[in-house]
Design a protein around this motif. Structure first.
Motif, PDB file in Angstrom:
ATOM      1  N   MET A   1      47.009  88.672  -2.648  1.00  0.00           N
ATOM      2  CA  MET A   1      45.619  88.555  -3.076  1.00  0.00           C
ATOM      3  C   MET A   1      45.443  87.536  -4.074  1.00  0.00           C
ATOM      4  O   MET A   1      46.227  87.540  -5.138  1.00  0.00           O
ATOM      5  CB  MET A   1      45.089  89.898  -3.680  1.00  0.00           C
ATOM      6  N   LYS A   2      44.566  86.929  -4.226  1.00  0.00           N
ATOM      7  CA  LYS A   2      44.260  85.819  -5.334  1.00  0.00           C
ATOM      8  C   LYS A   2      43.510  86.697  -6.524  1.00  0.00           C
ATOM      9  O   LYS A   2      42.940  87.713  -6.168  1.00  0.00           O
ATOM     10  CB  LYS A   2      43.438  84.802  -4.821  1.00  0.00           C
ATOM     11  N   ARG A   3      43.314  86.031  -7.462  1.00  0.00           N
ATOM     12  CA  ARG A   3      42.890  86.775  -8.659  1.00  0.00           C
ATOM     13  C   ARG A   3      41.540  87.019  -8.397  1.00  0.00           C
ATOM     14  O   ARG A   3      40.635  86.069  -7.803  1.00  0.00           O
ATOM     15  CB  ARG A   3      43.279  85.689  -9.863  1.00  0.00           C
ATOM     16  N   LEU A   4      41.039  87.998  -8.896  1.00  0.00           N
ATOM     17  CA  LEU A   4      39.529  88.533  -8.927  1.00  0.00           C
ATOM     18  C   LEU A   4      39.025  88.342 -10.339  1.00  0.00           C
ATOM     19  O   LEU A   4      39.846  88.748 -11.236  1.00  0.00           O
ATOM     20  CB  LEU A   4      39.494  89.879  -8.449  1.00  0.00           C
ATOM     21  N   TYR A   5      37.833  87.839 -10.286  1.00  0.00           N
ATOM     22  CA  TYR A   5      37.055  88.189 -11.619  1.00  0.00           C
ATOM     23  C   TYR A   5      36.599  89.658 -11.908  1.00  0.00           C
ATOM     24  O   TYR A   5      35.633  90.112 -11.289  1.00  0.00           O
ATOM     25  CB  TYR A   5      35.878  87.323 -11.555  1.00  0.00           C
ATOM     26  N   ILE A   6      37.555  90.420 -12.188  1.00  0.00           N
ATOM     27  CA  ILE A   6      37.342  91.783 -12.393  1.00  0.00           C
ATOM     28  C   ILE A   6      36.335  92.089 -13.301  1.00  0.00           C
ATOM     29  O   ILE A   6      35.605  93.476 -12.949  1.00  0.00           O
ATOM     30  CB  ILE A   6      38.493  92.633 -12.840  1.00  0.00           C
ATOM     31  N   ASP A   7      35.611  91.092 -14.202  1.00  0.00           N
ATOM     32  CA  ASP A   7      34.328  91.540 -14.891  1.00  0.00           C
ATOM     33  C   ASP A   7      33.394  91.394 -13.835  1.00  0.00           C
ATOM     34  O   ASP A   7      32.345  92.275 -14.094  1.00  0.00           O
ATOM     35  CB  ASP A   7      34.278  90.502 -16.057  1.00  0.00           C
ATOM     36  N   LYS A   8      33.392  90.802 -12.803  1.00  0.00           N
ATOM     37  CA  LYS A   8      32.404  90.494 -11.841  1.00  0.00           C
ATOM     38  C   LYS A   8      32.289  91.768 -10.742  1.00  0.00           C
ATOM     39  O   LYS A   8      31.562  92.159 -10.199  1.00  0.00           O
ATOM     40  CB  LYS A   8      32.317  89.145 -11.163  1.00  0.00           C
ATOM     41  N   VAL A   9      33.567  92.288 -10.452  1.00  0.00           N
ATOM     42  CA  VAL A   9      33.724  93.286  -9.675  1.00  0.00           C
ATOM     43  C   VAL A   9      33.193  94.626 -10.122  1.00  0.00           C
ATOM     44  O   VAL A   9      32.600  95.558  -9.605  1.00  0.00           O
ATOM     45  CB  VAL A   9      35.293  93.441  -9.144  1.00  0.00           C
ATOM     46  N   HIS A  10      33.664  94.876 -11.255  1.00  0.00           N
ATOM     47  CA  HIS A  10      33.160  95.921 -12.166  1.00  0.00           C
ATOM     48  C   HIS A  10      32.460  95.776 -13.302  1.00  0.00           C
ATOM     49  O   HIS A  10      32.749  95.906 -14.512  1.00  0.00           O
ATOM     50  CB  HIS A  10      34.204  97.109 -12.404  1.00  0.00           C
ATOM     51  N   PRO A  11      31.049  95.211 -13.123  1.00  0.00           N
ATOM     52  CA  PRO A  11      30.277  94.536 -14.423  1.00  0.00           C
ATOM     53  C   PRO A  11      30.044  95.735 -15.584  1.00  0.00           C
ATOM     54  O   PRO A  11      29.832  95.430 -16.397  1.00  0.00           O
ATOM     55  CB  PRO A  11      29.307  94.005 -13.654  1.00  0.00           C
ATOM     56  N   GLU A  12      30.082  96.935 -14.784  1.00  0.00           N
ATOM     57  CA  GLU A  12      29.603  98.005 -15.859  1.00  0.00           C
ATOM     58  C   GLU A  12      30.852  98.397 -16.918  1.00  0.00           C
ATOM     59  O   GLU A  12      30.401  98.682 -17.981  1.00  0.00           O
ATOM     60  CB  GLU A  12      29.208  99.287 -15.409  1.00  0.00           C
ATOM     61  N   VAL A  13      31.973  97.871 -16.280  1.00  0.00           N
ATOM     62  CA  VAL A  13      33.203  98.185 -17.188  1.00  0.00           C
ATOM     63  C   VAL A  13      33.214  97.049 -18.229  1.00  0.00           C
ATOM     64  O   VAL A  13      33.587  97.326 -19.387  1.00  0.00           O
ATOM     65  CB  VAL A  13      34.299  98.171 -16.495  1.00  0.00           C
ATOM     66  N   PHE A  14      32.972  95.693 -17.769  1.00  0.00           N
ATOM     67  CA  PHE A  14      32.793  94.706 -18.568  1.00  0.00           C
ATOM     68  C   PHE A  14      31.938  94.772 -19.446  1.00  0.00           C
ATOM     69  O   PHE A  14      32.036  94.675 -20.981  1.00  0.00           O
ATOM     70  CB  PHE A  14      32.523  93.321 -17.780  1.00  0.00           C
ATOM     71  N   LYS A  15      30.398  95.303 -19.282  1.00  0.00           N
ATOM     72  CA  LYS A  15      29.711  95.346 -20.377  1.00  0.00           C
ATOM     73  C   LYS A  15      29.944  96.558 -21.431  1.00  0.00           C
ATOM     74  O   LYS A  15      29.430  96.434 -22.530  1.00  0.00           O
ATOM     75  CB  LYS A  15      28.222  96.063 -19.314  1.00  0.00           C
ATOM     76  N   ALA A  16      30.687  97.503 -20.899  1.00  0.00           N
ATOM     77  CA  ALA A  16      30.862  98.575 -21.881  1.00  0.00           C
ATOM     78  C   ALA A  16      32.143  97.744 -22.846  1.00  0.00           C
ATOM     79  O   ALA A  16      32.281  97.994 -24.045  1.00  0.00           O
ATOM     80  CB  ALA A  16      31.620  99.724 -21.388  1.00  0.00           C
ATOM     81  N   LEU A  17      32.953  97.239 -22.364  1.00  0.00           N
ATOM     82  CA  LEU A  17      34.174  96.496 -23.293  1.00  0.00           C
ATOM     83  C   LEU A  17      33.229  95.335 -24.188  1.00  0.00           C
ATOM     84  O   LEU A  17      33.640  95.107 -25.255  1.00  0.00           O
ATOM     85  CB  LEU A  17      35.006  95.723 -22.282  1.00  0.00           C
ATOM     86  N   ALA A  18      32.359  94.549 -23.499  1.00  0.00           N
ATOM     87  CA  ALA A  18      31.662  93.804 -24.495  1.00  0.00           C
ATOM     88  C   ALA A  18      30.918  94.478 -25.729  1.00  0.00           C
ATOM     89  O   ALA A  18      30.752  94.122 -26.637  1.00  0.00           O
ATOM     90  CB  ALA A  18      30.780  93.006 -23.636  1.00  0.00           C
ATOM     91  N   ALA A  19      30.336  95.632 -25.112  1.00  0.00           N
ATOM     92  CA  ALA A  19      29.709  96.341 -26.261  1.00  0.00           C
ATOM     93  C   ALA A  19      30.632  96.856 -27.280  1.00  0.00           C
ATOM     94  O   ALA A  19      30.132  96.836 -28.693  1.00  0.00           O
ATOM     95  CB  ALA A  19      29.028  97.612 -25.546  1.00  0.00           C
ATOM     96  N   ALA A  20      31.662  97.380 -27.006  1.00  0.00           N
ATOM     97  CA  ALA A  20      32.657  97.715 -27.880  1.00  0.00           C
ATOM     98  C   ALA A  20      33.267  96.576 -28.799  1.00  0.00           C
ATOM     99  O   ALA A  20      33.589  96.799 -30.008  1.00  0.00           O
ATOM    100  CB  ALA A  20      34.165  98.297 -27.183  1.00  0.00           C
ATOM    101  N   SER A  21      33.464  95.273 -28.266  1.00  0.00           N
ATOM    102  CA  SER A  21      33.947  94.304 -28.894  1.00  0.00           C
ATOM    103  C   SER A  21      32.723  93.859 -29.941  1.00  0.00           C
ATOM    104  O   SER A  21      33.040  93.733 -31.121  1.00  0.00           O
ATOM    105  CB  SER A  21      34.235  93.116 -27.995  1.00  0.00           C
TER     106      SER A  21
END
Length: 150
Positions: A1-21
């Motif tokens: 499998m090629k690399r996935l932009y996991i921030d796009k696959v699960h944007p709600e997780v990325f949004k939480a990480l960005a808020a924590a950052s």
């Protein structure tokens, strides 16, 4: 499998990480840490982790925050006695390296002791949190294969 932009696959997780950052950045500001110091920490952690996009972002932010290019050029050698880093920067960088690597509890204890001599508990915590958050962002970007900014 090629690399996935996991921030796009699960944007709600990325949004939480960005808020924590952002919360970690806010904590650093509230604790009285300068953006220049926080960005040195983020750049150093990103160098250790080898994150292309985070380095390309935070090198620019560090320059904008007033970090001289010479310090950025010599950042990997910050421990050398003749390097241009202040005692406070050295304490923050020592802590950042140990938080990034977390492989030696005695070294962590020493880094915390040094940081505790240079900073308040709130500042030490903010440095640690910013290092943890950039480490998470580094991992997200490395797993995803995010390219560096132009």
């Amino acid at each position: 499998m090629k690399r996935l932009y996991i921030d796009k696959v699960h944007p709600e997780v990325f949004k939480a990480l960005a808020a924590a950052s952002q919360a970690a950045s806010d904590a650093a500001e509230e604790a009285g840490l300068g953006l220049d110091l926080v960005e040195l920490v983020k750049v150093r952690a990103s160098q250790i982790n080898g994150c292309l996009i985070c380095l390309s972002i935070h090198m620019d932010v560090a320059r904008e925050a007033g970090v001289p290019q010479r310090k950025l050029d010599l950042l990997t050698s910050w421990q050398e006695k003749k390097s241009p880093f202040t005692d406070e920067e050295r304490a923050a960088l020592a802590l950042a390296e140990e938080v990034t690597r977390v492989d030696d509890t005695l070294a962590m204890d020493r880094a915390l002791e040094i940081a505790g001599d240079a900073f308040t508990p709130e500042q030490v915590s903010a440095i640690a949190w910013n290092t943890i958050m950039i480490g998470a962002m580094n991992r997200l970007s490395i797993v995803s294969g995010h390219p560096p900014r132009r």
